[in-house]
Design a protein around this motif. Structure first.
Motif, PDB file in Angstrom:
ATOM      1  N   LEU A 237      35.613  38.027  43.326  1.00  0.00           N
ATOM      2  CA  LEU A 237      36.454  38.947  44.088  1.00  0.00           C
ATOM      3  C   LEU A 237      35.787  40.305  44.243  1.00  0.00           C
ATOM      4  O   LEU A 237      35.778  40.893  45.340  1.00  0.00           O
ATOM      5  CB  LEU A 237      37.803  39.092  43.374  1.00  0.00           C
ATOM      6  CG  LEU A 237      38.904  39.839  44.126  1.00  0.00           C
ATOM      7  CD1 LEU A 237      39.278  39.121  45.415  1.00  0.00           C
ATOM      8  CD2 LEU A 237      40.133  39.992  43.233  1.00  0.00           C
ATOM      9  N   ILE A 238      35.198  40.813  43.157  1.00  0.00           N
ATOM     10  CA  ILE A 238      34.549  42.133  43.203  1.00  0.00           C
ATOM     11  C   ILE A 238      33.314  42.116  44.092  1.00  0.00           C
ATOM     12  O   ILE A 238      33.118  43.009  44.925  1.00  0.00           O
ATOM     13  CB  ILE A 238      34.179  42.585  41.772  1.00  0.00           C
ATOM     14  CG1 ILE A 238      35.444  42.902  40.972  1.00  0.00           C
ATOM     15  CG2 ILE A 238      33.254  43.802  41.805  1.00  0.00           C
ATOM     16  CD1 ILE A 238      35.189  43.175  39.508  1.00  0.00           C
ATOM     17  N   SER A 239      32.475  41.103  43.936  1.00  0.00           N
ATOM     18  CA  SER A 239      31.200  41.056  44.664  1.00  0.00           C
ATOM     19  C   SER A 239      31.387  40.838  46.158  1.00  0.00           C
ATOM     20  O   SER A 239      30.488  41.162  46.944  1.00  0.00           O
ATOM     21  CB  SER A 239      30.306  39.948  44.090  1.00  0.00           C
ATOM     22  OG  SER A 239      30.934  38.675  44.224  1.00  0.00           O
ATOM     23  N   ASN A 240      32.533  40.326  46.564  1.00  0.00           N
ATOM     24  CA  ASN A 240      32.781  40.094  47.983  1.00  0.00           C
ATOM     25  C   ASN A 240      33.697  41.140  48.600  1.00  0.00           C
ATOM     26  O   ASN A 240      34.157  40.976  49.737  1.00  0.00           O
ATOM     27  CB  ASN A 240      33.389  38.701  48.189  1.00  0.00           C
ATOM     28  CG  ASN A 240      32.362  37.593  48.017  1.00  0.00           C
ATOM     29  OD1 ASN A 240      31.596  37.284  48.925  1.00  0.00           O
ATOM     30  ND2 ASN A 240      32.326  37.020  46.813  1.00  0.00           N
ATOM     31  N   THR A 241      33.969  42.195  47.841  1.00  0.00           N
ATOM     32  CA  THR A 241      34.723  43.337  48.372  1.00  0.00           C
ATOM     33  C   THR A 241      33.738  44.471  48.609  1.00  0.00           C
ATOM     34  O   THR A 241      33.005  44.871  47.705  1.00  0.00           O
ATOM     35  CB  THR A 241      35.821  43.777  47.381  1.00  0.00           C
ATOM     36  OG1 THR A 241      36.673  42.669  47.096  1.00  0.00           O
ATOM     37  CG2 THR A 241      36.648  44.899  47.977  1.00  0.00           C
ATOM     38  N   LYS A 242      33.705  44.985  49.799  1.00  0.00           N
ATOM     39  CA  LYS A 242      32.679  45.947  50.187  1.00  0.00           C
ATOM     40  C   LYS A 242      33.023  47.379  49.788  1.00  0.00           C
ATOM     41  O   LYS A 242      34.180  47.789  49.790  1.00  0.00           O
ATOM     42  CB  LYS A 242      32.455  45.893  51.708  1.00  0.00           C
ATOM     43  CG  LYS A 242      32.111  44.506  52.248  1.00  0.00           C
ATOM     44  CD  LYS A 242      30.831  43.970  51.618  1.00  0.00           C
ATOM     45  CE  LYS A 242      30.479  42.591  52.162  1.00  0.00           C
ATOM     46  NZ  LYS A 242      29.278  42.016  51.506  1.00  0.00           N
ATOM     47  N   GLY A 243      31.955  48.136  49.467  1.00  0.00           N
ATOM     48  CA  GLY A 243      32.052  49.576  49.258  1.00  0.00           C
ATOM     49  C   GLY A 243      32.934  49.984  48.099  1.00  0.00           C
ATOM     50  O   GLY A 243      33.045  49.286  47.079  1.00  0.00           O
ATOM     51  N   TRP A 244      33.572  51.145  48.288  1.00  0.00           N
ATOM     52  CA  TRP A 244      34.366  51.740  47.222  1.00  0.00           C
ATOM     53  C   TRP A 244      35.596  50.917  46.865  1.00  0.00           C
ATOM     54  O   TRP A 244      36.149  51.065  45.774  1.00  0.00           O
ATOM     55  CB  TRP A 244      34.816  53.140  47.635  1.00  0.00           C
ATOM     56  CG  TRP A 244      35.635  53.157  48.910  1.00  0.00           C
ATOM     57  CD1 TRP A 244      35.174  53.261  50.180  1.00  0.00           C
ATOM     58  CD2 TRP A 244      37.053  53.034  49.007  1.00  0.00           C
ATOM     59  NE1 TRP A 244      36.206  53.226  51.082  1.00  0.00           N
ATOM     60  CE2 TRP A 244      37.378  53.087  50.389  1.00  0.00           C
ATOM     61  CE3 TRP A 244      38.087  52.892  48.086  1.00  0.00           C
ATOM     62  CZ2 TRP A 244      38.683  53.001  50.855  1.00  0.00           C
ATOM     63  CZ3 TRP A 244      39.392  52.808  48.549  1.00  0.00           C
ATOM     64  CH2 TRP A 244      39.678  52.862  49.918  1.00  0.00           C
ATOM     65  N   LYS A 245      36.016  50.032  47.764  1.00  0.00           N
ATOM     66  CA  LYS A 245      37.211  49.238  47.498  1.00  0.00           C
ATOM     67  C   LYS A 245      37.020  48.316  46.289  1.00  0.00           C
ATOM     68  O   LYS A 245      37.976  47.996  45.589  1.00  0.00           O
ATOM     69  CB  LYS A 245      37.568  48.406  48.720  1.00  0.00           C
ATOM     70  CG  LYS A 245      37.984  49.238  49.934  1.00  0.00           C
ATOM     71  CD  LYS A 245      38.310  48.349  51.120  1.00  0.00           C
ATOM     72  CE  LYS A 245      38.691  49.174  52.342  1.00  0.00           C
ATOM     73  NZ  LYS A 245      38.969  48.314  53.529  1.00  0.00           N
ATOM     74  N   SER A 246      35.769  47.896  46.060  1.00  0.00           N
ATOM     75  CA  SER A 246      35.525  46.998  44.926  1.00  0.00           C
ATOM     76  C   SER A 246      35.836  47.675  43.590  1.00  0.00           C
ATOM     77  O   SER A 246      36.196  47.012  42.611  1.00  0.00           O
ATOM     78  CB  SER A 246      34.070  46.514  44.933  1.00  0.00           C
ATOM     79  OG  SER A 246      33.174  47.609  44.748  1.00  0.00           O
ATOM     80  N   TYR A 247      35.689  49.027  43.552  1.00  0.00           N
ATOM     81  CA  TYR A 247      35.944  49.750  42.309  1.00  0.00           C
ATOM     82  C   TYR A 247      37.445  49.915  42.039  1.00  0.00           C
ATOM     83  O   TYR A 247      37.835  50.323  40.938  1.00  0.00           O
ATOM     84  CB  TYR A 247      35.276  51.121  42.348  1.00  0.00           C
ATOM     85  CG  TYR A 247      33.768  51.038  42.265  1.00  0.00           C
ATOM     86  CD1 TYR A 247      33.128  50.952  41.034  1.00  0.00           C
ATOM     87  CD2 TYR A 247      32.990  51.016  43.415  1.00  0.00           C
ATOM     88  CE1 TYR A 247      31.748  50.851  40.940  1.00  0.00           C
ATOM     89  CE2 TYR A 247      31.597  50.909  43.342  1.00  0.00           C
ATOM     90  CZ  TYR A 247      30.996  50.827  42.099  1.00  0.00           C
ATOM     91  OH  TYR A 247      29.627  50.710  42.025  1.00  0.00           O
ATOM     92  N   LEU A 248      38.263  49.623  43.047  1.00  0.00           N
ATOM     93  CA  LEU A 248      39.705  49.695  42.848  1.00  0.00           C
ATOM     94  C   LEU A 248      40.255  48.440  42.177  1.00  0.00           C
ATOM     95  O   LEU A 248      41.337  48.464  41.593  1.00  0.00           O
ATOM     96  CB  LEU A 248      40.421  49.887  44.193  1.00  0.00           C
ATOM     97  CG  LEU A 248      40.220  51.222  44.902  1.00  0.00           C
ATOM     98  CD1 LEU A 248      40.974  51.221  46.231  1.00  0.00           C
ATOM     99  CD2 LEU A 248      40.677  52.385  44.034  1.00  0.00           C
ATOM    100  N   ILE A 249      39.507  47.337  42.262  1.00  0.00           N
ATOM    101  CA  ILE A 249      40.023  46.050  41.782  1.00  0.00           C
ATOM    102  C   ILE A 249      40.381  46.082  40.297  1.00  0.00           C
ATOM    103  O   ILE A 249      41.480  45.658  39.914  1.00  0.00           O
ATOM    104  CB  ILE A 249      39.019  44.923  42.101  1.00  0.00           C
ATOM    105  CG1 ILE A 249      38.946  44.714  43.614  1.00  0.00           C
ATOM    106  CG2 ILE A 249      39.415  43.627  41.392  1.00  0.00           C
ATOM    107  CD1 ILE A 249      37.934  43.685  44.055  1.00  0.00           C
TER     108      ILE A 249
END
Length: 435
Positions: A237-249
Motif C-alpha cells: 500500500l505504501i509503495s504504490n501511493t505516490k509522493g507525500w500521501k504515502s507518509y500519511l498511511i
C-alpha cells in the motif's frame, strides 16, 4: 510439463491464471466476507465466555482477550464496509450493462456548474472501475487495521508479562534490579526507534549507516508485534501511493485504530443502562431471578426466584467495576490485591464495610460472602445466603448498594461515575412464601 506462464512469472510477468483470478476476485471477496463476517459476529461472545472461565477478571490475560475482541469488532466493521461498497459496485455493473452509455447529458439539459460536474464525473464504466479498486483496498486494509491492533496488544502483553515475571527477582536483589532497569530502558529506546521507523515509512531501513544493525531490531519486533502477518500488505500500500500521501498511511492506520478504541470505550452499554434505570426505579426485572432470566440478559445481581418458598435468600453479585480489586494494609502500606489472594473471611469483612444490604430498609449485617462464578454465564462474582425466617410472608424489596459513609470525595466520585450512583446497585422485588 512446466507452465510457460508460471515461468514468465519469475521474470515479474503475471501468469494468465492469476490475471483471471484478479479479474474475478470480487466473487471470492463477497463470499469470504459474508462467511467471515457471520463468524466474526459469534467469536467475541465465545472469547469473552472462555476468558471469564479461564482467567481472573482484571488479569493481564483477561485484558489481552478483551483487546482481541475489540480487534475482531474492528475487522467486522471493515468487512461490513467492504460488502456495502461491493453492493454499490454490483448495482453500477448492472446499470452499465443495461445503459452502457451512462448518463445522457443531452436529455438532462443541465447548465453551468451542474453540467461541468457531470463532465468531471466520467462514464459509468470509470465509476465501476473506481469502486472495484476501492472495495479491494478496503478488503486489504481491514486486515492491516486488525493486525495493527493485535500487534499492539501482543507488544503490551509481552512487556507486561516480562515485567511481572522479573519483579519478584528485582525485589530480592538490588544489583539485579539495576541491571534489569537498564535493560528495560534500552528496550524502551529500541521501541521508540521502531515506532519512528514505522511513522516515517522505514527511515532506518533506508539509511546505509543503520540498515544492517536495525534489521535485527526490526526482525525481533516483527515477532513481538506479529507484524509479519500484515507487514507485506502495508508495504504494498505504501509503495504504490505516490509522493507525500504515502507518509500519511501510518498515521491513518494509527488514527483509525486509536479512534476505534476510543469510540468503543465511550459507547455506553444499553443493557447496563436499562438495568440501572430499572434498579433505581424499583421496577420488576426478570434478569434478577435465576428462574426467569434469559442467559443473554444483563447480569449484576440475582436471587434464586421471584417467589421464595424457603427461609434462605441466595444472592449472586457480579464483580462490577467498583469491585475490580481490594486495598489492604500491610503494616502501614496500602496495597491493592486480587480477589484470589484473599480468603472468604477477608472478603466478607471488606464487603460488610463497603456494601449496604437491606430488605425493606432493614440492614442485613455480618453477611458471609464467597468467591464464585455464575453457573450459566461464568462471570466472576460473589455469593451470600441471607436468613429470611424473621421476615413475614408477603412482598419485600432487597436493596444492594455501596455505602459511601466515611468515603473521601474522590472515592465518592468513583461510585457515582457514568451518570449512575452505585449507591443503588440492585433493587429486587420478591415474594416470600414463608414455609
Amino acid at each position: 510439463m512446466e507452465d510457460k506462464q508460471t515461468t514468465k512469472f519469475q521474470g515479474e510477468k503475471t501468469p494468465r491464471w492469476l490475471k483471471t483470478i484478479q479479474l474475478n476476485s470480487w466473487e471470492a471477496e463477497l463470499l469470504i466476507s459474508a462467511l467471515v463476517l457471520y463468524t466474526l459476529f459469534q467469536i467475541p461472545d465465545y472469547l469473552d465466555q472462555w476468558a471469564l472461565q479461564s482467567f481472573e477478571r482484571g488479569s493481564q490475560l483477561h485484558r489481552l482477550f478483551r483487546i482481541i475482541e475489540k480487534a475482531i469488532r474492528l475487522l467486522s466493521f471493515g468487512y461490513i464496509l467492504h460488502i456495502l461498497v461491493r453492493g454499490v459496485w454490483v448495482a453500477s455493473v448492472g446499470l452499465s450493462y443495461v445503459f452502457p452509455k451512462g448518463i445522457d447529458q443531452r436529455s438532462l439539459k443541465f447548465k453551468g456548474n451542474f453540467n461541468k460536474e457531470l463532465n468531471k464525473s466520467g462514464s459509468l464504466v470509470k465509476m465501476v472501475l473506481r469502486l472495484e479498486q476501492l472495495s479491494s483496498i478496503i478488503y486489504g486494509i481491514s486486515f492491516i487495521f486488525f493486525g495493527t491492533l493485535i500487534g499492539f496488544a501482543s507488544f503490551i502483553f509481552s512487556f507486561i508479562f516480562f515485567f511481572e515475571l522479573i519483579t519478584p527477582l528485582m525485589n530480592e536483589n538490588s544489583y539485579l534490579a539495576g541491571v534489569i532497569g537498564i535493560f528495560i530502558l534500552f528496550y524502551l529506546l529500541l521501541t521508540i526507534l521502531v515506532f519512528i521507523d514505522f511513522l516515517t515509512n522505514g527511515y532506518f531501513r533506508r539509511k546505509n549507516w543503520s540498515a544492517d544493525w536495525f534489521y535485527y531490531v526490526a526482525f525481533f519486533f516483527r515477532i513481538v508485534t506479529l507484524s509479519f502477518l500484515y507487514r507485506r500488505s502495508l508495504l504494498v500500500l505504501i509503495s504504490n501511493t505516490k509522493g507525500w500521501k504515502s507518509y500519511l498511511i501510518p498515521f491513518i492506520v494509527l488514527g483509525v485504530v486509536a479512534g476505534f478504541l476510543w469510540v468503543d470505550s465511550i459507547i455506553k452499554d444499553n443493557g447496563r443502562d436499562r438495568y440501572y434505570i430499572s434498579s433505581v426505579s424499583g421496577d420488576y426485572n426478570s434478569a434478577n431471578y435465576e428462574n426467569t432470566r434469559n442467559p443473554d440478559s444483563y447480569l449484576v445481581t440475582t436471587i434464586q426466584s421471584d417467589i421464595i418458598h424457603d427461609n434462605t435468600l441466595k444472592i449472586f453479585l457480579k464483580d462490577i467495576s467498583a469491585f475490580g480489586g481490594v486495598y489492604v494494609f500491610e503494616g502501614k502500606t496500602l496495597r491493592k490485591t486480587k480477589w484470589d489472594e484473599l480468603s472468604s473471611d477477608s472478603i466478607s469483612i471488606y464487603f460488610n464495610k463497603r456494601l449496604a444490604v437491606t430488605i425493606d430498609d432493614t440492614p442485613i449485617n455480618n453477611i458471609d460472602w464467597f468467591k464464585t462464578q455464575h453457573p450459566i454465564t461464568s462471570e466472576f462474582g460473589f455469593t451470600s445466603f441471607v436468613d429470611l425466617s424473621e421476615f413475614e410472608s408477603g412482598a419485600h424489596f432487597l436493596k444492594i448498594g455501596i455505602d459511601t459513609t466515611g468515603m473521601k470525595e474522590m472515592a465518592k466520585k468513583v461510585v457515582e461515575k457514568d451518570d449512575y450512583s452505585l449507591q443503588t446497585i440492585s433493587n429486587i422485588y420478591f415474594i416470600y412464601d414463608k414455609p
